[in-house]
Design an enzyme around this catalytic site. Structure first.
Site, mmCIF file in Angstrom:
data_model
loop_
_atom_site.group_PDB
_atom_site.id
_atom_site.type_symbol
_atom_site.label_atom_id
_atom_site.label_comp_id
_atom_site.label_asym_id
_atom_site.label_seq_id
_atom_site.Cartn_x
_atom_site.Cartn_y
_atom_site.Cartn_z
ATOM 1 N N ILE A 1 0.465 6.306 3.489
ATOM 2 C CA ILE A 1 -0.897 6.822 3.335
ATOM 3 C C ILE A 1 -1.279 6.826 1.856
ATOM 4 C CG2 ILE A 1 -2.483 8.523 4.355
ATOM 5 C CD1 ILE A 1 0.056 10.029 5.287
ATOM 6 N N CYS A 2 -2.477 6.338 1.571
ATOM 7 C CA CYS A 2 -3.025 6.430 0.213
ATOM 8 C C CYS A 2 -4.491 6.845 0.366
ATOM 9 C CB CYS A 2 -2.839 5.114 -0.551
ATOM 10 S SG CYS A 2 -3.588 3.656 0.191
ATOM 11 N N GLY A 3 -5.338 6.559 -0.611
ATOM 12 C CA GLY A 3 -6.740 6.961 -0.492
ATOM 13 C C GLY A 3 -7.447 6.212 0.630
#
Ligand code: RB5
Length: 154
Positions: A65-67
């Site tokens: 998960i990232c932005g």
């Protein structure tokens, strides 16, 4: 099934929520937490670190998960034999397993809220590769992947 997860600084809160969610479902989950050891680590390093563990078969499936989920998918797909896709809806998450046989799901914490993220993870975990008409397509991806990673070899 052994599942591994990690996130960059944009997604630490969502990662913690998903770790608890997966534990409550009885899933064996390992949080690599690369930023815990190396605070400056950003999505390329974090995604690569997890994808290598999938390649080495330490874990069967991974969540990054990232932005936006985009950078994580891009770097995970640079690791040979690893297939990753961004999903922000449950149908895509199901197809990512059933049609594409991808081991890595990526999401953007700035795109989806925690409840939708939990449903996406559920759909992806509960789905397996369906074979049939998808087999030849996935085999072709793997052949082309070999050609790309090992040019010159047939
Ligand atoms: C922030 O570093 C942002 O670029 C990252 O979380 C991700 O969205 C990249 O694809």
């Amino acid at each position: 099934m052994k599942v591994v997860i990690d996130a960059d600084d944009a997604a630490l809160e969502l990662k913690a929520i998903l770790v608890e969610h997966l534990k409550s479902k009885g899933v064996e989950i390992r949080d690599l937490n690369l930023v815990g050891d190396k605070a400056e680590a950003a999505y390329p390093e974090i995604g690569y670190n997890l994808a290598v563990k999938i390649k080495d078969k330490e874990y069967v499936r991974g969540i990054l998960i990232c932005g936006t989920g985009l950078g994580m998918a891009m770097i995970a797909n640079k690791v040979e034999t690893v297939y990753a896709g961004v999903c922000h809806d449950t149908y895509s998450a199901e197809r990512l397993r059933k049609s594409n046989d991808a081991q890595v799901l990526t999401m953007g914490a700035r795109v989806v809220g925690p409840e939708l993220a939990k449903s996406i993870v559920n759909a992806w975990l509960e789905s397996e590769f369906q074979g049939g008409g998808s087999t030849e397509k996935v085999e072709t991806m793997r052949k082309l992947e070999k050609k790309s990673f090992h040019p010159g070899k047939s």
